[in-house]
Design a protein around this motif. Sequence first.
Motif, short mmCIF file in Angstrom:
data_model
loop_
_atom_site.label_atom_id
_atom_site.label_comp_id
_atom_site.label_asym_id
_atom_site.label_seq_id
_atom_site.Cartn_x
_atom_site.Cartn_y
_atom_site.Cartn_z
N GLY A 6 -3.06 -8.12 -12.44
CA GLY A 6 -1.71 -8.45 -12.00
C GLY A 6 -1.36 -9.86 -12.40
O GLY A 6 -2.22 -10.64 -12.81
N LYS A 7 -0.10 -10.18 -12.28
CA LYS A 7 0.38 -11.51 -12.64
C LYS A 7 0.91 -12.17 -11.38
O LYS A 7 1.79 -11.62 -10.70
CB LYS A 7 1.48 -11.41 -13.68
N VAL A 8 0.39 -13.36 -11.08
CA VAL A 8 0.86 -14.12 -9.94
C VAL A 8 2.26 -14.64 -10.27
O VAL A 8 2.45 -15.30 -11.29
CB VAL A 8 -0.08 -15.28 -9.60
N ILE A 9 3.24 -14.33 -9.42
CA ILE A 9 4.61 -14.76 -9.67
C ILE A 9 5.11 -15.78 -8.64
O ILE A 9 6.17 -16.38 -8.84
CB ILE A 9 5.58 -13.56 -9.74
N ALA A 10 4.36 -15.97 -7.58
CA ALA A 10 4.75 -16.95 -6.56
C ALA A 10 3.52 -17.36 -5.77
O ALA A 10 2.57 -16.59 -5.64
CB ALA A 10 5.81 -16.37 -5.63
N GLY A 11 3.57 -18.58 -5.25
CA GLY A 11 2.53 -19.01 -4.34
C GLY A 11 1.49 -19.95 -4.91
O GLY A 11 0.49 -20.23 -4.25
N ARG A 12 1.72 -20.47 -6.11
CA ARG A 12 0.71 -21.39 -6.64
C ARG A 12 1.27 -22.76 -7.04
O ARG A 12 0.62 -23.51 -7.76
CB ARG A 12 -0.06 -20.76 -7.79
N ASP A 13 2.49 -23.06 -6.58
CA ASP A 13 3.11 -24.33 -6.93
C ASP A 13 3.33 -25.20 -5.69
O ASP A 13 3.42 -24.69 -4.57
CB ASP A 13 4.47 -24.10 -7.59
N VAL A 14 3.45 -26.49 -5.92
CA VAL A 14 3.85 -27.45 -4.91
C VAL A 14 5.07 -28.14 -5.51
O VAL A 14 4.96 -28.77 -6.56
CB VAL A 14 2.75 -28.47 -4.60
N MET A 15 6.23 -27.99 -4.84
CA MET A 15 7.46 -28.48 -5.45
C MET A 15 8.39 -29.14 -4.44
O MET A 15 8.47 -28.71 -3.30
CB MET A 15 8.22 -27.32 -6.10
N LEU A 16 9.08 -30.16 -4.91
CA LEU A 16 10.18 -30.75 -4.16
C LEU A 16 11.38 -29.86 -4.42
O LEU A 16 11.84 -29.74 -5.56
CB LEU A 16 10.46 -32.18 -4.61
N TYR B 237 -8.15 -7.50 -2.62
CA TYR B 237 -7.26 -8.24 -3.51
C TYR B 237 -6.73 -7.40 -4.67
O TYR B 237 -6.16 -7.93 -5.61
CB TYR B 237 -7.91 -9.54 -4.00
N LEU B 238 -6.91 -6.10 -4.59
CA LEU B 238 -6.38 -5.17 -5.59
C LEU B 238 -4.99 -4.71 -5.17
O LEU B 238 -4.58 -4.89 -4.02
CB LEU B 238 -7.30 -3.95 -5.72
N CYS B 239 -4.28 -4.09 -6.09
CA CYS B 239 -2.96 -3.56 -5.78
C CYS B 239 -3.09 -2.50 -4.68
O CYS B 239 -3.87 -1.55 -4.83
CB CYS B 239 -2.33 -2.94 -7.03
N PRO B 240 -2.35 -2.64 -3.58
CA PRO B 240 -2.44 -1.66 -2.50
C PRO B 240 -1.78 -0.33 -2.83
O PRO B 240 -1.97 0.66 -2.13
CB PRO B 240 -1.72 -2.35 -1.34
N PHE B 241 -1.03 -0.28 -3.92
CA PHE B 241 -0.33 0.94 -4.31
C PHE B 241 -1.14 1.80 -5.27
O PHE B 241 -1.12 3.02 -5.19
CB PHE B 241 1.03 0.60 -4.94
N CYS B 242 -1.86 1.14 -6.22
CA CYS B 242 -2.58 1.92 -7.23
C CYS B 242 -4.03 1.45 -7.44
O CYS B 242 -4.74 2.00 -8.26
CB CYS B 242 -1.83 1.90 -8.56
#
Length: 115
Positions: free
Chosen positions: A98-108, A88-93
């Motif tokens: 890190g900051k979650v920017i997508a994937g934690r909402d449920v939206m219409l 779950y670490l950055c695969p690049f460095c």
Amino acid sequence: MHEMSYVVRFVNQAIEEANKERASRVARLFVSVGEMTDVLPEYLHKYYPSAVKGTILEGSSLEVETVPVRVVCAGCGKEYHPDREHKYLCPFCSDGNGKVIAGRDVMLEKIEILS
């Protein structure tokens, strides 16, 4: 069973929007479900028919899109999808911040209205 509360919320939002538009019917609701949520799309589909029964949405369909988790690394600034392979670490460095920017909402997302 919190999926039912989401379905009721979406149905109420769609009815409100349909009424504003003076629609005679709603054809489809489009919902996004973040991968990080504990909402199961199959339960949204299961509860949807009973939630729309007797409403302007009766006979409409529910479209559910799963949104993958996306993180921006604090160390290198790159976006990535956290996974077990990289602990779950950055695969690049390999930074763990890190900051979650997508994937934690449920939206219409959208309502398809028929006039």
